[in-house]
Design a protein around this motif. Structure first.
Motif, PDB file in Angstrom:
ATOM      1  N   VAL C 344       2.092  21.740  25.200  1.00 22.71           N
ATOM      2  CA  VAL C 344       2.229  22.406  23.912  1.00 22.71           C
ATOM      3  C   VAL C 344       2.347  21.307  22.372  1.00 22.71           C
ATOM      4  O   VAL C 344       1.149  21.117  21.986  1.00 22.71           O
ATOM      5  CB  VAL C 344       3.358  23.514  23.715  1.00 22.71           C
ATOM      6  N   GLU C 347      -1.310  19.253  22.413  1.00 23.87           N
ATOM      7  CA  GLU C 347      -1.878  20.666  22.307  1.00 23.87           C
ATOM      8  C   GLU C 347      -1.673  20.136  21.020  1.00 23.87           C
ATOM      9  O   GLU C 347      -3.519  20.323  20.236  1.00 23.87           O
ATOM     10  CB  GLU C 347      -1.683  21.831  22.876  1.00 23.87           C
ATOM     11  N   HIS C 350      -3.506  17.163  20.035  1.00 25.93           N
ATOM     12  CA  HIS C 350      -4.704  17.388  19.796  1.00 25.93           C
ATOM     13  C   HIS C 350      -5.066  17.922  18.739  1.00 25.93           C
ATOM     14  O   HIS C 350      -6.349  17.351  18.207  1.00 25.93           O
ATOM     15  CB  HIS C 350      -4.997  17.666  20.965  1.00 25.93           C
ATOM     16  N   GLN C 351      -4.904  19.522  18.151  1.00 25.22           N
ATOM     17  CA  GLN C 351      -5.362  20.092  17.260  1.00 25.22           C
ATOM     18  C   GLN C 351      -5.364  19.190  15.764  1.00 25.22           C
ATOM     19  O   GLN C 351      -6.535  18.698  15.250  1.00 25.22           O
ATOM     20  CB  GLN C 351      -4.748  21.143  16.929  1.00 25.22           C
ATOM     21  N   VAL C 354      -7.905  16.668  15.775  1.00 25.70           N
ATOM     22  CA  VAL C 354      -9.557  17.373  15.666  1.00 25.70           C
ATOM     23  C   VAL C 354      -9.498  17.161  14.028  1.00 25.70           C
ATOM     24  O   VAL C 354      -9.975  17.101  12.937  1.00 25.70           O
ATOM     25  CB  VAL C 354      -9.497  18.043  15.935  1.00 25.70           C
ATOM     26  N   LEU C 355      -8.242  17.681  13.184  1.00 20.40           N
ATOM     27  CA  LEU C 355      -8.275  17.380  11.776  1.00 20.40           C
ATOM     28  C   LEU C 355      -8.480  16.393  10.979  1.00 20.40           C
ATOM     29  O   LEU C 355      -9.501  15.850   9.758  1.00 20.40           O
ATOM     30  CB  LEU C 355      -7.304  18.655  11.699  1.00 20.40           C
TER      31      LEU C 355
END
Lengths: 360, 150, 423
Positions: C344, C347, C350-351, C354-355
């Motif tokens: 989690v 993840e 990773h998010q 991306v931002l």
């Protein structure tokens, strides 16, 4: 103290247990320079006991379906308290049991203990070893991970090469044309019901025969065994055997601690087979031999020739009490002794070379 | 002398018996304790395969959503303004960010690249190429169970 | 009943105005396939040139909606006699000249009240748009090599644009445009390289369109327009990109590049991402080195080059933190540890990455550093969980070592007991 004595008296009165105690009291194990060979059978029995106990424990959480098998094993090793330990012990003990069974078989063979009147013991033992390998083969698939999935596909594929009944055998083993959830359910049934049932019966026979016939003394060691006092089974031999069992338990603890059995990656039937798929080590000699054979031998498919040779070899091995005619008179043929050493050398070298990656 | 030796032997024997009893007892305890612990089921009573308890109906008023987990993978549970409960994979089909429910838009939204999904999980704006995977929802009393791949 | 003479006169009038509207009797009511003697003969003709149109007409949307051959070609669709059917007096025209095509199609398609009866949901401004397009302008000058209606839609087997078999269906537009635009020899005359189609086919958008079946992914017409096809202006393409990539566009609009690019007439998005060959962006693009996009304007020492180096460093750090932690977590997972919480966190990392990549468009260090900070924080959390899992494995090892000592002690005790018994 009184209550135990009264209980014993009551049981003895009803069941007639005194002769059993008497038998145990007089049971002796010969003492000679190869006495250590007598411990392997007991050690195999110990590992079998570990398998039964840990196997039953695993059954509490395991689920035999393609969708849930991997997850349930993952659940066992990650969430159930000591699940990692139980699973690791079950996997390691399985391997040690087969190793110990092989050691038992070769010590029996090389010391000539298969000779009359112990043919039945030899045969039941042979069958038990095959059953143990069956346990290994069926149990390997149950965690439903990538390695086990593809190893099972290869293993059942080889079984499917059998002439005449191959196609039927393949479908019987796989529960269909390919390794699927149906295979898993089936292997689970073999592993926890069919094989244990047959094994229990054969094992009872095997142990009963040993009690009936006593321990075998190799012909050449008979004078030595006569000159030295035998070991009383109770308590001396039992204590020694218990020490060996504790050694086995210690080995299990070491293996579980330093080489915890990995969970692997969930099987994906549609993924390409990863490189270097191998069966369990006790099938390696067969696996590598079949791979080494040329595609065609005298116009017959190489694998078929290999399978025929293994079947023939197994049959010779099985029938050795009858083939080695001199053995019943205590005069074993040196040819069969040589055969035993050659087979042992073949198995050990092929397995070791395969593990070392020589055949890649 | 003889009496002394006997005494030593007896002492030795007692020690051996004590050592044997204690160590065997300890071994037995070391073997039984893990087994006893093993048979007591863990708090998560079931291996989480494809069904989870995703939330409570009473904690999910209309026009809200919340993220739950299938193991490590996020799912999103939402209640439409009209009160229907739905569940989708919360993994945005564009670059795997986690989507959220936006009460102001009244639909699902991914913060990473402004991807929009309607209340059926269909991609309606922004870069997402595909709809979100839909899950089956069962409401038992106050409990909302979500099933994957059904 | 209308007197024949009147009808004939009306026909002549229509013929005189040059295919301005379908003549009465050539167009049936909508929703009912046209009945037509032309097809009966033409199907059996040996010359492919003459039989093929009849065969293609089987699936033609116009025929299925009641438009006869005569609707375009003139003549009498009910006459059995070829002479009568193909009577030039009844407006019959054989092959229709390319220059006549737009006017012919628009005679119906630009008539809203006519179209309302047949296909109320399609627009009627195509001809007007076409007239402004490069194709239309060239055609008006008499260049017949340019695309007209039939070049893209087909002439006889016309399918609705939302039919997946239609040449103008999103996934097939590239091939349709490519029939001319991929022909470098033909394009040279217009000062176009002819590589555009091949370039586009390497792009993420083409991959999305053909592999993910994402029909919203842009293809030729989304940037260039379909009927009013022209090379898009500097600002208009960025608007197209921004309809899907809204976040990046908003951030770009806040960046110093917006003004700077506009002042040197550089487009917003394509300056870095390219126009036709839009590849998956990579963090390694950022910088002033070889094959790095910032180097087109900046050098290492100017403020922009320095910011670029900083951005690249932050992203590299975030990438490697995620990769290392992912590997460590996977190892613990294979060893049978429960790593859900760490996954989690990964993840989340990773998010945040991306931002952070979004923030590259703002070309400012602070907002990107904030996001890469979140990446590092989440990765560190996952790393701590992996560390805990490794500690747990070590702890188990210790526990087993203790029990090993106990077992060995019991074995020694047993040996001593045996010896004392046998003494």
């Amino acid at each position: 103290m009184g209550i135990f004595k009264r209980l014993w008296a009551a049981l003895d009165e009803r069941l007639g247990l005194a002769p059993l105690v008497e038998f145990a009291r007089h049971k002796e194990v010969p003492r000679h320079r190869y006495s250590w060979a007598y411990y392997f059978g007991g050690l195999t029995l110990f590992f079998l006991g570990v398998q039964v106990v840990t196997g039953i424990l695993l059954l509490l959480y395991y689920r035999p379906t393609a969708e849930a098998a991997f997850e349930s094993v993952q659940f066992i090793v990650t969430r159930v308290p000591f699940g990692w330990l139980v699973r690791s012990i079950h996997s390691w003990s399985a391997n040690l049991m087969i190793l110990s069974a092989f050691a038992h078989m070769f010590s029996v063979y090389l010391l000539g203990a298969y000779a009359k009147p112990r043919e039945l013991t030899w045969w039941s033992g042979f069958a038990l070893l095959l059953l143990a390998m069956g346990f290994g083969f069926s149990g390997y698939l149950l965690p439903w991970n990538e390695l086990s999935f593809f190893a099972t596909r290869i293993g059942t594929d080889i079984a499917g090469k059998t002439p005449l009944v191959g196609g039927w055998l393949l479908r019987f083993l796989r529960g269909g044309d390919d390794v699927t959830g149906a295979t898993l359910t089936r292997f689970f049934g073999f592993h926890v019901a069919l094989l244990p049932m047959i094994t229990s019966a054969l094992l009872a026979l095997h142990l009963l025969l040993i009690q009936k016939q006593g321990m075998h003394v190799p012909e050449k060691l008979a004078p030595e065994a006569k000159s030295r006092p035998p070991i009383p089974f109770v308590p001396n031999f039992a204590l020694r055997e218990a020490t060996v069992w504790l050694g086995g338990l210690a080995l299990l603890a070491v293996l579980a601690a330093f080489f915890p059995w990995e969970l692997g990656v969930k099987a994906d039937p549609f993924a390409p087979a990863p490189a270097g798929i191998k069966p369990e080590w006790y099938f390696l000699f067969m696996f590598e031999t079949l791979k080494l054979l040329p595609p065609h031998v005298l116009g017959i498919e190489g694998e078929l020739v290999g399978l025929a040779l293994f079947t023939f070899g197994g049959l010779v091995w099985f029938l050795v009490p009858l083939l080695d005619r001199g053995s019943e008179r205590g005069k074993r043929s040196p040819l069969f002794l040589l055969l035993g050493w050659l087979v042992l050398a073949y198995l050990v070298s092929f397995t070791a070379l395969s593990l070392a990656g020589v055949f890649q | 002398m003889a009496a002394n030796e006997t005494e030593a032997t007896v002492g030795r024997r007692t020690f051996i018996n004590w050592l044997l009893g204690t160590s065997l007892g300890a071994t037995l305890a070391a073997a039984l304790y893990p087994m006893l612990r093993f048979v007591i089921p863990p708090e998560v009573g079931e291996s989480p395969t494809n069904r989870v308890l995703a939330g409570k109906l009473s904690e999910l008023p209309p026009n809200t959503g919340r993220v739950f987990r299938f193991g490590a993978k996020p799912g999103i549970l939402l209640r439409t303004p009209s009160g229907e409960v739905r569940a989708f994979s919360a993994i945005c089909t564009h670059l795997n960010c986690t989507v959220q429910y936006r009460p102001d838009f009244q639909h699902l939204w991914c913060a990473c690249h402004n991807g929009h999904y309607d209340l059926q999980g269909k991609n309606i704006a922004g870069p997402p190429p595909r709809p979100l995977e839909a899950f089956k929802v069962d409401v038992v009393g106050d409990d909302i169970f979500v099933t994957k791949g059904a | 009943m209308i007197p024949r003479a009147v009808l004939a006169l009306a026909c002549l009038a229509v013929a005189a105005t040059g295919l301005a509207a379908p003549r009465p009797g050539t167009v049936g009511p909508p929703g009912k396939a046209a009945v037509d003697t032309c097809l009966d003969c033409h199907r059996s003709l040996d010359e492919t040139r003459l039989s093929q149109p009849a065969e293609q007409a089987a699936t033609d949307i116009h025929r299925l909606q009641g438009i006869t051959c005569a609707g375009c070609h003139g003549g009498d669709p009910r006459a059995e006699d070829p002479e009568a059917a193909m009577n030039p007096a009844l407006g019959f025209v054989g092959a229709i000249a390319p220059t006549a095509v737009p006017a012919l199609c628009s005679s119906c398609h630009s008539d809203p009240s006519f179209m309302l009866r047949y296909a109320p949901n399609i627009p009627t401004d195509q001809a007007a748009q076409y007239a402004t397009s490069r194709h239309g302008l060239a055609l008006a000058k008499g260049d017949t090599r340019v695309a007209t209606c039939t070049s893209c839609h087909g002439a006889h087997g016309v399918l609705p644009a939302d039919d997946a078999r239609s040449p103008v269906y999103p996934s097939r537009i590239v091939a349709t445009c490519g029939r001319c635009h991929a022909d470098a020899a033909l394009m040279r005359a217009y000062g176009i390289s002819g590589n555009e189609v091949a370039d586009y086919q390497q792009s993420v958008h083409y991959a999305a369109l053909t592999q993910k079946n994402d029909l919203s992914a842009p293809t030729c017409n989304d940037c260039h327009g379909s009927h009013g096809a022209t090379p898009p202006g500097v600002s208009s393409v960025s608007n197209v990109c921004g309809t899907c990539h809204l976040t990046q566009r908003e951030l770009f609009d806040l960046s110093p590049h917006k003004e700077a690019f506009a002042s040197i007439e550089q487009p917003a998005c394509e300056t870095c991402h390219g126009n036709h060959a839009v590849h998956t962006p990579d963090d390694t693009w950022i910088g002033v080195g070889k094959d790095q996009v910032c180097g087109n304007c900046h050098v290492a020492d100017d403020p922009g080059g320095q910011v670029a180096a900083q951005l690249a460093a932050r992203l590299t750090g975030a990438n490697s933190a995620i990769a290392a932690t992912r590997e460590r977590v996977a190892r613990a997972e294979r060893a049978g540890m429960l790593m859900d919480e760490a996954l989690v966190q990964l993840e989340e990392a990773h998010q945040a990455l991306v931002l952070a990549r979004n923030q590259v468009h703002a070309a400012a260090l602070a907002p990107l550093a904030r996001e890469t900070g979140s990446v590092l924080a989440a990765a560190a959390k996952a790393d701590r969980l992996a560390q805990a899992a490794e500690d747990e494995i070590r702890f188990r090892r210790t526990g087993l070592a203790v029990s090993l000592v106990v077992i060995l002690l019991a074995a020694v005790a047993l040996l001593l007991k045996t010896r004392s018994l046998e003494r």
